[in-house]
Design a protein around this motif. Structure first.
Motif, short mmCIF file in Angstrom:
data_model
loop_
_atom_site.label_atom_id
_atom_site.label_comp_id
_atom_site.label_asym_id
_atom_site.label_seq_id
_atom_site.Cartn_x
_atom_site.Cartn_y
_atom_site.Cartn_z
N ALA A 250 0.86 -1.18 0.00
CA ALA A 250 0.00 0.00 0.00
C ALA A 250 0.90 1.23 0.00
O ALA A 250 1.21 1.80 1.04
N ILE A 267 -5.00 3.17 0.99
CA ILE A 267 -5.14 3.07 2.44
C ILE A 267 -6.63 3.28 2.79
O ILE A 267 -7.20 4.32 2.49
N THR A 280 -10.35 8.55 8.74
CA THR A 280 -9.10 7.86 8.52
C THR A 280 -8.79 6.96 9.73
O THR A 280 -9.33 7.16 10.82
N ARG A 284 -3.50 2.28 9.95
CA ARG A 284 -3.31 1.99 8.52
C ARG A 284 -2.44 3.05 7.86
O ARG A 284 -1.60 2.73 7.01
N LEU A 285 -2.62 4.28 8.26
CA LEU A 285 -1.77 5.35 7.72
C LEU A 285 -0.33 5.15 8.16
O LEU A 285 0.61 5.36 7.38
N SER A 288 1.41 2.58 6.00
CA SER A 288 1.81 3.15 4.71
C SER A 288 3.05 4.02 4.86
O SER A 288 3.96 3.98 4.01
#
Length: 382
Positions: A250, A267, A280, A284-285, A288
């Motif tokens: 990702a 994402i 958001t 997950r951010l 990345s």
């Protein structure tokens, strides 16, 4: 009751470009937007102007769209074209980390060459180092590049198309939600939460909400959608020109004109379709961001200053619906761009205009037909 020739639902880049093209042909056009123009996928994406690794079904549209990106002055006027901050000929590169991925790149390039295209090129590690000097040694073995690709500012671009449509004579109403449709002879009554409008043709460019509009006329599509998230860093000295993305991670990022890095790569956030918003997810951010630092260690001290996400319709075969409704006359769709519709915007408007005015498109769009879905809204063949 106000009457129009065409009413478009959704004022993203596809809706506004369609309104622009129709108005320039002298067709009285209204765009109805429940939020503000470009609020969702069109204005909050990564801004990639990409032909690289497109579905083979999309390649003719993508190449035609790229020609329009390089002639934005003709499409929008010089001032609005400049406002888009389009930068071309910097390339988009898919990074291959191992032999299996470089083999995939070779196979992909061979496939597109066999179809008569030459826009994709396999490059080795040395060429990647030349194009991206700051990439970590040994992090890649090569990649696939489309050298003509580039990027633009999605918010500015969406606003440019909106203003261009209005300059051409298209009316845009924001903050008005469509609640239903009523058939009339040779046309439609479009019902909203404020008033009714009459038209001959309806165009559904409502993005993640497009399936809901289709259901209002008895046409079913998958009601699948995602919240695709982005991060933006603090400004830093220019260090990269191409847009890069990973084949198995990702990962996708570019450096904007003001020096910030715009980081995405599929994402996923948390979609809230009924509330017209999304959230958001920090974990997950962060994942990345770690991928980015694997390739570019110099970014480990860079600060993330803001994040956002935008809602987008996702279809099971990962290509959009573009064309006529399968259940009603004088009703057209363009939605389900699966996170890669920004680059196609300028050509989708032209295709829809040709379908409405001339009854046909000069570009191959059969693969995008609504008829690939059954009465139950499921894809006939995946």
């Amino acid at each position: 009751m106000m009457k129009y020739d065409v009413i478009i639902i959704g004022a993203g880049i596809h809706g506004c470009c369609t309104g622009l093209q129709l108005a320039r042909r002298g067709i009285k056009t209204l765009i109805i937007e429940k939020n503000i123009a470009g609020r969702h996928a069109s204005g909050v994406n990564a801004g990639g102007v990409r032909t690289l690794t497109r579905s083979v079904h999309e390649i003719p549209l993508s190449l035609a769209a790229m020609d329009k990106w390089y002639r934005l002055d003709d499409l929008l006027g010089a001032d609005l074209a400049e406002n888009c901050q389009f930068i071309g000929h910097v390339g988009q590169i898919a990074l291959a980390e191992n032999q299996a991925e470089i083999d995939w790149c070779e196979g992909r390039a061979a496939e597109t060459r066999a179809l008569g295209y030459d826009f994709e090129e396999v490059i080795d590690e040395a060429e990647i180092k030349r194009l991206i000097p700051h990439i970590a040694d040994g992090s890649v073995v090569g990649g696939l590049i489309a050298r003509k690709d580039g990027h633009a500012n999605p918010f500015r671009t969406s606003q440019s198309f909106r203003i261009a449509a209005e300059r051409a004579g298209c009316t845009i109403i924001e903050g008005r939600r469509v609640t239903g449709f009523a058939r009339k002879q040779n046309g439609w009554i479009v019902e909203t939460d404020g008033t009714q409008f009459e038209c001959g043709v309806v165009v559904n460019t409502a993005g993640a909400w497009a399936w809901k509009l289709a259901e209002m006329i008895g046409e079913k599509f998958p009601n699948t959608y995602e919240a695709l998230s982005m991060m933006v860093t603090a400004r830093m000295q220019k260090f990269i020109d191409p847009v890069v993305f990973g084949l198995s991670r990702a990962l996708s990022f570019k450096q904007s004109m003001d020096g910030t890095l715009v980081i995405g790569g599929g994402i996923l956030g948390i979609p809230e379709l009924d509330n017209d918003t999304s959230d958001t997810v920090a974990e997950r951010l962060a994942e990345s961001a770690r991928h980015i630092c694997d390739f570019f260690p110099l970014l480990r001290q860079t600060k993330i200053v803001r994040t956002w996400s935008g809602l987008e319709a996702i279809l099971p075969d990962m290509i959009p619906v573009i064309g006529a409704s399968r259940v009603e006359d004088n009703f057209f769709h363009a939605f389900g761009f699966c996170g890669h519709g920004f680059q196609l915007g300028p050509i989708v408007g032209s295709v829809l205009t040709d379908l409405i005015v001339e009854g046909k498109s000069s570009l191959p769009i059969e693969s995008f037909s609504a008829h690939r879905f059954g009465e139950d809204g499921m894809l006939s063949t995946v």
